[in-house]
Design an enzyme around this catalytic site. Sequence first.
Site, PDB file in Angstrom:
ATOM      1  N   CYS A   2       0.852  -1.175   0.000  1.00 21.92           N
ATOM      2  CA  CYS A   2       0.000   0.000   0.000  1.00 21.92           C
ATOM      3  C   CYS A   2       0.899   1.239   0.000  1.00 21.92           C
ATOM      4  CB  CYS A   2      -0.875   0.036   1.238  1.00 21.92           C
ATOM      5  SG  CYS A   2      -1.871  -1.439   1.437  1.00 21.92           S
ATOM      6  N   ARG A  27       4.472   0.215  -6.504  1.00 18.67           N
ATOM      7  CA  ARG A  27       4.300  -0.738  -5.402  1.00 18.67           C
ATOM      8  C   ARG A  27       3.130  -1.676  -5.644  1.00 18.67           C
ATOM      9  NH1 ARG A  27       6.668   2.413  -0.829  1.00 18.67           N
ATOM     10  NH2 ARG A  27       5.344   1.470   0.698  1.00 18.67           N
ATOM     11  N   TRP A  74      -3.465  -2.301  -1.446  1.00 12.27           N
ATOM     12  CA  TRP A  74      -3.315  -3.663  -1.952  1.00 12.27           C
ATOM     13  C   TRP A  74      -4.050  -4.532  -0.946  1.00 12.27           C
ATOM     14  CZ3 TRP A  74      -0.129  -5.327  -6.152  1.00 12.27           C
ATOM     15  CH2 TRP A  74      -0.219  -6.707  -6.375  1.00 12.27           C
ATOM     16  N   ASN A  98      -0.843   1.156   6.123  1.00 14.67           N
ATOM     17  CA  ASN A  98      -0.063   0.198   5.348  1.00 14.67           C
ATOM     18  C   ASN A  98       0.386  -0.892   6.327  1.00 14.67           C
ATOM     19  OD1 ASN A  98       1.600  -1.057   3.583  1.00 14.67           O
ATOM     20  ND2 ASN A  98       3.079   0.606   3.377  1.00 14.67           N
ATOM     21  N   GLY A  99       0.243  -2.162   5.971  1.00 15.76           N
ATOM     22  CA  GLY A  99       0.687  -3.233   6.863  1.00 15.76           C
ATOM     23  C   GLY A  99      -0.497  -4.017   7.424  1.00 15.76           C
ATOM     24  N   GLU A 479      22.483 -20.389   3.598  1.00 19.53           N
ATOM     25  CA  GLU A 479      22.296 -18.995   3.194  1.00 19.53           C
ATOM     26  C   GLU A 479      23.134 -18.061   4.080  1.00 19.53           C
ATOM     27  OE1 GLU A 479      21.408 -17.212   0.933  1.00 19.53           O
ATOM     28  OE2 GLU A 479      20.660 -15.299   1.666  1.00 19.53           O
ATOM     29  N   LYS A 483      25.929 -15.519   2.620  1.00 15.51           N
ATOM     30  CA  LYS A 483      25.869 -14.064   2.867  1.00 15.51           C
ATOM     31  C   LYS A 483      27.192 -13.569   3.425  1.00 15.51           C
ATOM     32  CE  LYS A 483      23.217 -12.894   1.091  1.00 15.51           C
ATOM     33  NZ  LYS A 483      22.170 -13.546   0.361  1.00 15.51           N
ATOM     34  N   GLU A 486      30.115 -13.693   0.811  1.00 12.35           N
ATOM     35  CA  GLU A 486      30.062 -12.813  -0.350  1.00 12.35           C
ATOM     36  C   GLU A 486      30.278 -11.344  -0.003  1.00 12.35           C
ATOM     37  OE1 GLU A 486      26.411 -12.820  -2.675  1.00 12.35           O
ATOM     38  OE2 GLU A 486      25.238 -13.203  -0.885  1.00 12.35           O
ATOM     39  N   HIS A 502      31.113 -36.286   9.997  1.00 10.65           N
ATOM     40  CA  HIS A 502      31.565 -37.031   8.818  1.00 10.65           C
ATOM     41  C   HIS A 502      32.654 -36.259   8.074  1.00 10.65           C
ATOM     42  CE1 HIS A 502      28.452 -39.963   9.479  1.00 10.65           C
ATOM     43  NE2 HIS A 502      27.596 -38.969   9.654  1.00 10.65           N
ATOM     44  N   LYS A 601      24.819  -8.402  -9.913  1.00 11.40           N
ATOM     45  CA  LYS A 601      23.456  -8.593  -9.420  1.00 11.40           C
ATOM     46  C   LYS A 601      22.683  -9.574 -10.289  1.00 11.40           C
ATOM     47  CE  LYS A 601      20.080  -7.807  -6.631  1.00 11.40           C
ATOM     48  NZ  LYS A 601      20.152  -8.576  -5.391  1.00 11.40           N
TER      49      LYS A 601
HETATM   50  C1  F6R Z   1      23.461 -14.070  -3.219  1.00  9.57           C
HETATM   51  C2  F6R Z   1      22.777 -13.800  -4.464  1.00  9.57           C
HETATM   52  C3  F6R Z   1      22.938 -14.775  -5.562  1.00  9.57           C
HETATM   53  C4  F6R Z   1      21.645 -14.891  -6.368  1.00  9.57           C
HETATM   54  C5  F6R Z   1      21.871 -15.773  -7.599  1.00  9.57           C
HETATM   55  C6  F6R Z   1      20.596 -15.986  -8.375  1.00  9.57           C
HETATM   56  O1  F6R Z   1      23.207 -13.083  -2.278  1.00  9.57           O
HETATM   57  O2  F6R Z   1      22.106 -12.804  -4.610  1.00  9.57           O
HETATM   58  O3  F6R Z   1      23.367 -16.001  -5.092  1.00  9.57           O
HETATM   59  O4  F6R Z   1      20.662 -15.440  -5.538  1.00  9.57           O
HETATM   60  O5  F6R Z   1      22.835 -15.184  -8.431  1.00  9.57           O
HETATM   61  O6  F6R Z   1      20.098 -14.776  -8.855  1.00  9.57           O
HETATM   62  P1  F6R Z   1      18.592 -14.650  -9.279  1.00  9.57           P
HETATM   63  O7  F6R Z   1      17.768 -14.818  -8.061  1.00  9.57           O
HETATM   64  O8  F6R Z   1      18.475 -13.281  -9.879  1.00  9.57           O
HETATM   65  O9  F6R Z   1      18.309 -15.734 -10.274  1.00  9.57           O
END
Ligand code: F6R
Length: 606
Positions: A2, A27, A74, A98-99, A479, A483, A486, A502, A601
């Site tokens: 929203c 949004r 929304w 909103n929320g 994950e 994180k 990276e 193991h 990205k």
């Molecule tokens: C890690 C990260 C990457 C993406 C991967 C897939 O933080 O962002 O591992 O998850 O490159 O990217 P998408 O989701 O755009 O297919």
Amino acid sequence: MCGIVGILGAKPVALDLVDALRRLEYRGYDSAGVATVENGHLERRRAEGKLRNLETRLQSEPLAGHTGIGHTRWATHGKPTERNAHPHMSGRVSVVHNGIIENYRDLKAELQAKGHVFASDTDTEAVVHLITDEMDAGHGPVEAVRRSLKRLSGAFALGIIFAGHDDLMIAARQGSPLAIGHGKGEMYLGSDAIALAPFTSEITYLEEGDWAVLSRTKIEIFDRNGGAVQRPVTKSIASSLLVDKGNHRHFMAKEIHEQPEVISHTLSHYLDMGEGRVQFPELGIDLSAITRVSISACGTAYYAGLVAKYWIERLARIPVEIDVASEFRYREAPMSPGGLALFVSQSGETADTLATLRYAKANGQRIASVVNVRTSTIARESDAVLPTLAGPEIGVASTKAFTCQLAVLACLSIALGRASGHIDAAKERELVQALVELPRHISVLLRNEHKFEELAHALGKARDVIYLGRGISYPVALEGALKLKEISYIHAEGYAAGELKHGPIALIDENVPVVVVCPKDELFDKTVSNMQEVAARGGQIVMVSNADPDEAGCKVVSHIEMPDVHPFSAPLIYAVPMQLIAYHTAVLMGTDVDQPRNLAKSVTVE
Ligand code: F6R
């Protein structure tokens, strides 16, 4: 999500409110409305559908007030009809929201018993009547809002105006962002600075728990304890949607903090929160006929898929095969006709994921994709698109896209469970409720961020960090390790806790921090044994859990205290400390958090 706007103006504000709302169209919304204070009375216009419908309405029935609020809705509680569109109002108060107000049912029942008549199916209207009730009891608007806020539970943002008060607007932020814009003899309110860009670039961002009393010339801000606070005025560069970090140092921090809001928004697309049911958009796929699911993705998106494997197999008893896309595409996996192939991708452009999608299509699979970019190639080539409504994710390390992927996959898992006959309506309500409560839990967690700064000092010294998790916490551990490596460049690996002995246990010594993701679920005791094995070898345990650290039965050097949540929704909330550990460690190390070295990205090459 929203969108909220508000203007204390020098001239009629209705059309400016619509203009500001237009900047929030990205949004997503299904109805819109504005309300103004006109000769001391509250007047509103609302319309289903796009803003042009509201504009048409305003042309035939203009509003003349100089003080007003506007909203794009929304739907979460109640259908996207004019009756449910915001602003909601009584004779005395008008509110945009909103929320999610989690306790609206109880409040509504209480207020109805006192004679308040509700005109919509929304959770928002409970806020209107709550404030009205306080005013009926003799309190002024500010005191009435202060008392009402104390009674609301959930993650939300509010904009409020009052009959008879032409120079007053109150705003409150608890889980959903709000920005205040400073004009010359005017004051503005918006869900983000982008909405306010045509009016002003001088912005004050409310912080979690803040509420603010606005007039045309003055702002008073109070924190959650009611103490007056000062928040800085910043210069916004919101002319482009993609470059505004709000008051955060990095996009990654902003995106971590947006999670309560974007998860609510995503959930609202798939759930009827009022009824406690999953309400899936038409997929063109008969969910009850699915006998096998294959999931393919890369990186963080793959870990979201791995969580979904646990959910789908548990709730729907359907076998799930999952592989990273770069392996899947070349291993010539046999796929029997009629299966559902699921692809998870923030960008929707990842080359390996796309290639796997095409392979699955050629092998007679029904293709569904969970994507954040609806115009992407993966979305276009899918039979069904399940959007994550995370908004643009700029930080290279995925955060809010991941939790929104989990939100969508959780809803899909419930839908498959229901379609396969393995969960009944009561179980569905229980699971939906667990999801609805998440945004609030996440915003509480985000308030205690300083703990992660302390932890970063310990992790920043390490050469290697190990993450452990069992069952559905295993992908969360993976994950967490991804994180950290990276963005801080510290070597980190995630392991299934049971795999420790193991091989990986050989790595443990007193220099190795071991982050253990261990919600108090049915596997907790098993993970405790693994923790003890680590402690016996001098490993530095960081316990991320809702259980008391004493229950570990061994030395825990750091405890990240988690809220008690339903085990089903735990992966979404346990993902947040994983992000915060990595973020604060990277900030301490001085790395380029938003654009870590060597990473892109959107990975559109193999
Ligand atoms: C890690 C990260 C990457 C993406 C991967 C897939 O933080 O962002 O591992 O998850 O490159 O990217 P998408 O989701 O755009 O297919």
